[in-house]
Write an enzyme that holds these catalytic residues in place. Structure first.
Site, PDB file in Angstrom:
ATOM      1  CB  ILE A   1     -64.313  -9.683 -33.134  1.00 46.94           C
ATOM      2  CG1 ILE A   1     -63.962  -8.016 -32.701  1.00 46.94           C
ATOM      3  CG2 ILE A   1     -64.869  -9.450 -34.152  1.00 46.94           C
ATOM      4  CD1 ILE A   1     -62.905  -7.299 -33.327  1.00 46.94           C
TER       5      ILE A   1
ATOM      6  CG  ASN B   1     -61.509 -14.065 -33.592  1.00 47.40           C
ATOM      7  OD1 ASN B   1     -61.813 -12.718 -33.779  1.00 47.40           O
ATOM      8  ND2 ASN B   1     -61.367 -14.073 -31.997  1.00 47.40           N
TER       9      ASN B   1
ATOM     10  CE1 TYR C   1     -52.404  -6.457 -33.394  1.00 49.37           C
ATOM     11  CE2 TYR C   1     -52.925  -4.122 -35.041  1.00 49.37           C
ATOM     12  CZ  TYR C   1     -53.499  -5.978 -34.355  1.00 49.37           C
ATOM     13  OH  TYR C   1     -54.842  -5.724 -34.868  1.00 49.37           O
TER      14      TYR C   1
ATOM     15  CE  LYS D   1     -53.997  -9.220 -36.370  1.00 48.04           C
ATOM     16  NZ  LYS D   1     -54.947 -10.109 -35.367  1.00 48.04           N
TER      17      LYS D   1
ATOM     18  CG  ASP E   1     -50.301 -20.073 -24.051  1.00 45.95           C
ATOM     19  OD1 ASP E   1     -50.612 -18.455 -24.864  1.00 45.95           O
ATOM     20  OD2 ASP E   1     -49.625 -19.246 -22.778  1.00 45.95           O
TER      21      ASP E   1
HETATM   22  N1  LIG Z   1     -60.671  -4.543 -31.690  1.00 46.48           N
HETATM   23  C1  LIG Z   1     -60.319  -4.290 -33.206  1.00 46.48           C
HETATM   24  O1  LIG Z   1     -60.051  -2.732 -33.147  1.00 46.48           O
HETATM   25  C2  LIG Z   1     -59.566  -4.792 -33.785  1.00 46.48           C
HETATM   26  C3  LIG Z   1     -59.035  -4.539 -34.716  1.00 46.48           C
HETATM   27  C4  LIG Z   1     -58.767  -4.463 -35.759  1.00 46.48           C
HETATM   28  C5  LIG Z   1     -58.869  -6.439 -35.528  1.00 46.48           C
HETATM   29  N2  LIG Z   1     -58.815  -6.663 -34.907  1.00 46.48           N
HETATM   30  C6  LIG Z   1     -59.092  -8.182 -34.567  1.00 46.48           C
HETATM   31  O2  LIG Z   1     -59.344  -8.982 -34.193  1.00 46.48           O
HETATM   32  C7  LIG Z   1     -59.689  -9.743 -33.114  1.00 46.48           C
HETATM   33  C8  LIG Z   1     -59.784  -9.993 -32.636  1.00 46.48           C
HETATM   34  O3  LIG Z   1     -59.740  -9.345 -31.497  1.00 46.48           O
HETATM   35  P1  LIG Z   1     -60.959  -8.097 -30.554  1.00 46.48           P
HETATM   36  O4  LIG Z   1     -61.064  -6.840 -30.785  1.00 46.48           O
HETATM   37  O5  LIG Z   1     -61.954  -9.204 -29.856  1.00 46.48           O
HETATM   38  O6  LIG Z   1     -59.274  -8.388 -28.685  1.00 46.48           O
HETATM   39  P2  LIG Z   1     -60.240  -9.775 -27.452  1.00 46.48           P
HETATM   40  O7  LIG Z   1     -61.077  -8.670 -26.896  1.00 46.48           O
HETATM   41  O8  LIG Z   1     -59.259  -8.851 -26.857  1.00 46.48           O
HETATM   42  O9  LIG Z   1     -60.249 -11.190 -28.035  1.00 46.48           O
HETATM   43  C9  LIG Z   1     -58.684 -11.211 -28.497  1.00 46.48           C
HETATM   44  C10 LIG Z   1     -58.793 -13.020 -28.302  1.00 46.48           C
HETATM   45  O10 LIG Z   1     -57.304 -13.817 -28.280  1.00 46.48           O
HETATM   46  C11 LIG Z   1     -56.859 -14.359 -27.023  1.00 46.48           C
HETATM   47  N3  LIG Z   1     -55.741 -14.607 -27.234  1.00 46.48           N
HETATM   48  C12 LIG Z   1     -54.669 -13.132 -27.195  1.00 46.48           C
HETATM   49  N4  LIG Z   1     -53.682 -14.580 -26.834  1.00 46.48           N
HETATM   50  C13 LIG Z   1     -53.830 -15.666 -26.974  1.00 46.48           C
HETATM   51  C14 LIG Z   1     -52.954 -16.365 -26.347  1.00 46.48           C
HETATM   52  N5  LIG Z   1     -52.168 -16.324 -25.987  1.00 46.48           N
HETATM   53  N6  LIG Z   1     -53.752 -17.809 -26.412  1.00 46.48           N
HETATM   54  C15 LIG Z   1     -55.259 -17.823 -27.038  1.00 46.48           C
HETATM   55  N7  LIG Z   1     -55.471 -16.991 -26.985  1.00 46.48           N
HETATM   56  C16 LIG Z   1     -55.308 -15.482 -27.134  1.00 46.48           C
HETATM   57  C17 LIG Z   1     -57.747 -14.510 -26.098  1.00 46.48           C
HETATM   58  O11 LIG Z   1     -57.763 -14.868 -25.183  1.00 46.48           O
HETATM   59  P3  LIG Z   1     -57.438 -13.922 -23.584  1.00 46.48           P
HETATM   60  O12 LIG Z   1     -58.910 -13.746 -22.555  1.00 46.48           O
HETATM   61  O13 LIG Z   1     -57.640 -15.496 -22.848  1.00 46.48           O
HETATM   62  O14 LIG Z   1     -56.790 -13.304 -23.431  1.00 46.48           O
HETATM   63  C18 LIG Z   1     -59.215 -13.260 -26.593  1.00 46.48           C
HETATM   64  O15 LIG Z   1     -60.043 -14.256 -26.579  1.00 46.48           O
HETATM   65  C19 LIG Z   1     -57.396 -10.001 -33.220  1.00 46.48           C
HETATM   66  O16 LIG Z   1     -56.834 -10.056 -33.582  1.00 46.48           O
HETATM   67  C20 LIG Z   1     -57.470  -8.742 -33.295  1.00 46.48           C
HETATM   68  O17 LIG Z   1     -56.119  -8.321 -33.888  1.00 46.48           O
HETATM   69  C21 LIG Z   1     -59.310  -6.281 -34.161  1.00 46.48           C
END
Ligand SMILES: NC(=O)c1ccc[n+]([C@@H]2O[C@H](COP(=O)([O-])OP(=O)(O)OC[C@H]3O[C@@H](n4cnc5c(N)ncnc54)[C@H](OP(=O)(O)O)[C@@H]3O)[C@@H](O)[C@H]2O)c1
Length: 316
Positions: free
Chosen positions: A33, A108, A195, A199, A81
């Protein structure tokens, strides 16, 4: 004559206004996202910093975005990080020295239902990555956000968006001040509970930030992006975790671009402030009153703010 308001048009990336002169940060902008959010802002001429932990993954993401745009976008890497609060504070401090303004901050980055583990700072991974680090980053950037806001006559240019989740409602009813890590929570739902708790804290934070600073021109929102096909992994080995994994893999009909719409709407649309500053939004661009008990609970929100400030004060 009818007094009924015409329904608002659904927001699409083409509704993002020209962002020339804007500076934005998207945490976790290298993946899922956040990748789409970053790309869309940059394609509208914003300068965007991807705050992330891996230079290599960010460089790859920037190359892909430039190819998609057919031009070199104004994109940059900001190392941090979220599992290391000192690095988060340092990143915000360096950024404030490097850039003279910051218009949009999209918190995000996140992790979901990872196994219980303490970070080097002594906090459980989810509460730190999804909330405490977000607090440290935003609060350290606050003087810059406020000074940016003071330059404009409008009261809604400078915005902070916390990307949260509907799964917040699967967590505890309120903040567990006596056990922020939720060490004592056991059972099949424990990772999901943590989790949800993290949130919930981020939802409350956006409201409190808005309450404290909107009169100075810094507004804040929280949102659920939808169930999106991204790289977000659940490592929960229980039946609950397996169910969520299956759901994410097969039932998630939304693309990362779909999932970025709420963040983009809240960060850039002139319609967003009128729809609900400080509120929790669900797809697409709708306020979800389900979070109102938390948003109206000023005592807990203020306590969470003060508690988090005391954590920030301990970071060298
Ligand atoms: N996907 C869904 O259905 C969904 C639903 C509800 C809420 N969300 C929320 O949407 C947001 C984006 O998630 P996404 O679905 O796009 O997941 P994603 O593709 O896994 O992206 C998560 C991002 O967070 C970064 N991250 C994680 N741990 C970190 C750390 N210790 N330091 C710095 N960066 C870190 C990751 O970096 P790396 O690439 O280095 O791991 C990645 O860039 C999240 O907050 C998630 O909780 C998602």
């Amino acid at each position: 004559m009818s007094c009924k308001q015409a329904p608002l048009p659904e927001f699409t990336p083409s509704d993002i206004p020209d962002l020339t002169g804007y500076v934005a940060i998207v945490t976790g902008g290298n993946s899922g996202i956040g990748f789409e959010t970053t790309k869309q802002l940059a394609m509208r001429n914003a300068r965007v910093y991807i705050a992330s932990r891996s230079q290599q993954r960010v460089d790859e993401a920037i190359s892909q975005m430039n190819v998609a745009a057919g031009r070199s976008l104004d994109l940059h890497f900001l190392q941090m990080d979220l599992q290391d609060l000192q690095s988060v504070k340092l990143a915000a401090t360096l950024f404030a020295h490097q850039e003279s303004h910051l218009d949009i901050l999209i918190n995000n980055a996140g992790v979901m239902t990872v196994p219980f583990k303490l970070t080097k700072d002594g906090y459980e991974t989810q509460i730190q990555v999804n909330f405490l680090a977000l607090f440290v980053f935003t609060t350290t950037l606050l003087p810059l956000l406020l000074s940016t806001a003071s330059r404009y006559n409008t009261r809604d240019r400078v915005r902070v968006i916390n990307v949260c989740s509907d799964l917040a409602f699967m967590g505890p009813k309120t903040i567990q001040f006596d056990d922020l890590n939720m060490t004592n929570t056991k059972g099949m739902m424990e990772l999901m509970q943590r989790y949800g708790h993290s949130k919930q804290a981020a939802i409350r934070h956006a409201k409190e930030l808005n309450d404290r600073y909107s009169h100075q021109g810094v507004t804040a929102y929280s949102c659920h992006p939808g169930i999106v096909r991204s790289n977000l992994q659940t490592h929960d080995p229980t039946i609950m975790g397996k169910t969520v994994r299956t759901l994410m893999k097969y039932a998630a009909s939304m693309t990362p671009l779909d999932g970025s719409i709420n963040s983009l709407f809240l960060a850039t649309s002139p319609l967003a402030p009128g729809k609900g500053q400080g509120k929790f939004f669900i797809p697409v661009t709708k306020v979800n009153p389900k979070a109102d008990d938390w948003l109206n609970d000023r005592e807990t929100n203020a306590r969470l703010w003060e508690h988090s400030l005391s954590i920030l004060a301990q970071i060298p």
